[in-house]
Design a protein around this motif. Structure first.
Motif, short mmCIF file in Angstrom:
data_model
loop_
_atom_site.label_atom_id
_atom_site.label_comp_id
_atom_site.label_asym_id
_atom_site.label_seq_id
_atom_site.Cartn_x
_atom_site.Cartn_y
_atom_site.Cartn_z
N ARG A 204 61.68 5.48 81.30
CA ARG A 204 61.03 5.96 80.83
C ARG A 204 59.33 6.25 81.79
O ARG A 204 59.39 5.43 82.39
CB ARG A 204 60.11 4.31 79.91
N GLU A 236 60.26 -2.32 82.13
CA GLU A 236 59.63 -1.39 80.83
C GLU A 236 60.03 0.21 81.07
O GLU A 236 59.63 0.61 79.91
CB GLU A 236 58.22 -1.89 81.79
N THR A 312 57.69 -4.67 76.00
CA THR A 312 56.48 -3.30 76.09
C THR A 312 55.36 -4.07 76.37
O THR A 312 54.69 -4.96 77.09
CB THR A 312 56.22 -2.93 74.47
N GLU A 314 50.85 -3.82 76.95
CA GLU A 314 49.58 -4.71 75.51
C GLU A 314 48.89 -4.68 76.73
O GLU A 314 48.46 -6.26 77.16
CB GLU A 314 50.04 -5.52 75.14
N GLU A 320 51.40 -0.07 73.19
CA GLU A 320 52.85 0.78 72.66
C GLU A 320 53.78 0.67 71.02
O GLU A 320 53.92 1.44 71.07
CB GLU A 320 53.25 1.72 73.82
N GLU A 321 53.05 -0.87 70.99
CA GLU A 321 54.23 -1.14 69.93
C GLU A 321 53.61 -0.85 69.15
O GLU A 321 52.14 -0.43 68.08
CB GLU A 321 54.27 -2.78 69.97
N THR A 350 59.48 -3.46 65.08
CA THR A 350 58.35 -3.08 65.10
C THR A 350 59.05 -1.68 66.95
O THR A 350 60.57 -2.46 67.51
CB THR A 350 58.06 -4.41 66.27
N THR A 352 58.30 1.07 69.42
CA THR A 352 57.55 2.16 70.83
C THR A 352 56.92 3.54 70.05
O THR A 352 57.48 3.96 70.01
CB THR A 352 58.29 2.00 72.09
N THR A 353 55.47 3.44 70.24
CA THR A 353 55.09 4.57 70.06
C THR A 353 54.90 5.19 71.07
O THR A 353 54.06 6.10 70.95
CB THR A 353 54.10 4.18 69.08
N ALA A 354 55.10 5.21 72.54
CA ALA A 354 55.36 5.87 73.32
C ALA A 354 56.09 7.02 73.77
O ALA A 354 56.43 7.96 74.21
CB ALA A 354 55.87 4.89 74.68
N ILE A 370 62.89 -1.76 70.84
CA ILE A 370 62.76 -2.68 71.91
C ILE A 370 63.78 -3.58 72.29
O ILE A 370 64.20 -4.25 72.02
CB ILE A 370 61.21 -3.38 71.91
#
Length: 496
Positions: A204, A236, A312, A314, A320-321, A350, A352-354, A370
């Motif tokens: 990532r 990460e 993640t 924040e 990103e969550e 939950t 990740t939106t990444a 995650i």
């Protein structure tokens, strides 16, 4: 329900005994708690190091100010605080400690965390003034000695500041003790050209406007028995860095891929609103995102084991969550989106939106979870997976179901955070700290990738540090496990 769980646990334990003993006669590790000590509240007992020469413990304590607490460990059943090292004049906080050959190393972040940090080195017999103050990279999060004591290594996380306007490069520092604490700090600039290939393998790189070197965040270091090779978790980023210590270069980044929760054996409970613990398969592909790492050898082969906690980012300007119910799911990829997004199914899980929007059209084609909710054995030479142990949560549920926190099912589960290895009576044991279960799972390692469940040890709140002391270094000649818990500031001692 409790009766069924008890019966199931008895059956499971008997099966494990048959597997270990072959004739139904178990070999019991018999780790039992012999004492504990409370050194403060939250963040008061994070990482603990042991000095066999002076029989002292050194404990990271950030509960009030920033100190390294000193505990007399000459009698494991009667630990006594004797003082502390005040870190406040050296930096913004202490993150890790390690001991070897009468030296204590302390990882200290700078007063401004995006600036370069330092390692303080003391003699354990004289804790008044440091022998050396060594500059390392930004935010040294973990420090360790090589087995031969020649090298000190740090994982310098290099986190951004709150508004992401400053993002220092992550790095790894190698300090040569025999060469007057000479330090070399290694970055990841040389891997920029491999970025696309690494990301295709599950690595990532996703921070706002970040290069690969800036985005890479080293977390934890494991060093092989020959003191030649190190493996560093890049939490990460979902990867492992391999380091040639003598040549002082990072030779490889190993992407860790994704865990397919649609496959048999990879069942999970993604909801805290489904009336209990329900392990099933779901259309989730989870990043392992490991925290701690430990290495071991088998003949000439080297392996490492990761605790796949998950983590993640924040920050004020980047987060990103998201819960699955708040996402726009692609109708072709998820024709049953309404069902999946109900709270009792995947709605509260939950992700990740990444990543996950594969075609860039604004909706999600894949759900990226995650954390692996597991520990994994990897080949140290090439980073290939040997065994992702799928039963960590199942073992807890089968033997100590009351310790499973269903309220965390929607977010990383038991959160395996710490791993440690110890040899007792010729057998190799793995200890896995589970932050959200307040427990350590004990396994026996046998052969290449063989894992046998042994027992669950209940710990303090949120176990952060797990340290094994072999019998020859223990003050009373017994193999010892120390567990320091940052949630309640308690250190517990277990002996075999």
């Amino acid at each position: 329900m409790k009766r069924l769980a008890l019966i199931f646990g008895m059956i499971f334990t008997l099966a494990s005994c048959m597997e270990r003993g072959g004739k139904g006669i178990p070999f019991q590790s018999n780790f039992t708690q012999v004492s504990s000590i409370d050194i403060g509240g939250e963040a008061a007992a994070e990482i603990t190091a042991h000095d066999p020469e002076t029989q002292q413990l050194f404990v990271v304590n950030n509960s009030l100010s920033s100190t390294v607490d000193i505990i007399d460990f000459s009698d494991p059943q009667n630990m006594l605080p004797t003082g502390f090292i005040d870190i406040t004049s050296y930096g913004g906080g202490v993150n890790s400690v390690a001991v070897k050959n009468g030296l204590l190393a302390i990882a200290v972040e700078a007063f401004t965390k995006t600036d370069n940090g330092s390692v303080l080195v003391f003699e354990t017999s004289n804790l008044e003034t440091p022998l050396a103050i060594i500059p390392v990279g930004a935010l040294p999060d973990m420090v360790t000695f090589s087995p031969n004591g020649r090298y000190i290594m740090t994982a310098n996380e290099g986190e951004p500041n709150d508004d992401y306007s400053i993002d220092p490069e992550g790095s790894i520092s190698i300090i040569d003790v025999e060469m007057g604490f000479d330090v070399t700090t290694l970055g990841f600039e040389s891997f920029e050209g491999q970025k696309e290939a690494l990301m295709a393998g599950g690595y990532r790189v996703f921070g706002p406007n970040a290069s690969l070197a800036q985005d890479t965040e080293p977390e934890y270091v494991a060093i092989d028995s020959k003191s030649e090779t190190a493996w560093v978790t890049l939490q990460e980023n979902n990867g492992i860095a391999k380091v040639d210590i003598k040549r002082k270069i990072i030779t490889d980044i190993f992407p860790m891929g994704l865990k397919d929760h649609t496959k048999n054996g990879n069942e999970m409970d993604p909801s805290d609103r489904d009336g209990g613990v329900n392990l099933q398969n779901w259309p989730i592909y989870a990043y392992y995102l490991p925290d701690a790492i430990v290495s071991y050898s088998l003949g000439s082969a080297e392996f490492y084991i990761t605790a796949n906690e998950g983590d993640t980012r924040e920050y004020e300007t980047y987060e990103e969550e998201s819960r699955v119910k708040d996402l726009d799911l692609d109708p072709d990829a998820f024709p049953n989106a309404d069902f999946l997004q109900e709270d009792e199914n995947l709605g509260r899980y939950t992700v990740t939106t990444a990543s996950g929007d594969l075609d860039g059209d604004g909706d999600f084609d894949v759900l990226h979870g995650i954390g692996g909710r597991s520990f994994t054995i990897w080949n140290g030479n090439n980073g290939t997976k040997v065994n992702d142990y799928k039963n960590l949560e199942k073992d807890l549920l089968a033997t100590n179901p009351s310790l499973y926190d269903d309220g965390r099912s929607d977010n990383k589960g038991v959160e395996p955070e710490a791993v440690e290895i110890g040899i007792v009576n010729g057998r190799t044991y793995l200890f896995v700290g589970m932050e959200r279960a307040d427990a350590v799972a004990v396994y026996e390692l046998r052969g290449i990738g063989g894992v046998t469940y042994v027992q669950i040890l209940e710990t303090g709140d949120a176990p952060e540090g797990v340290l094994f002391i072999p019998s020859e270094e223990s003050p009373n000649g017994k193999a010892t496990l120390l567990v320091s818990s940052e949630g309640d500031g308690v250190i517990r001692v277990y002996q075999n």
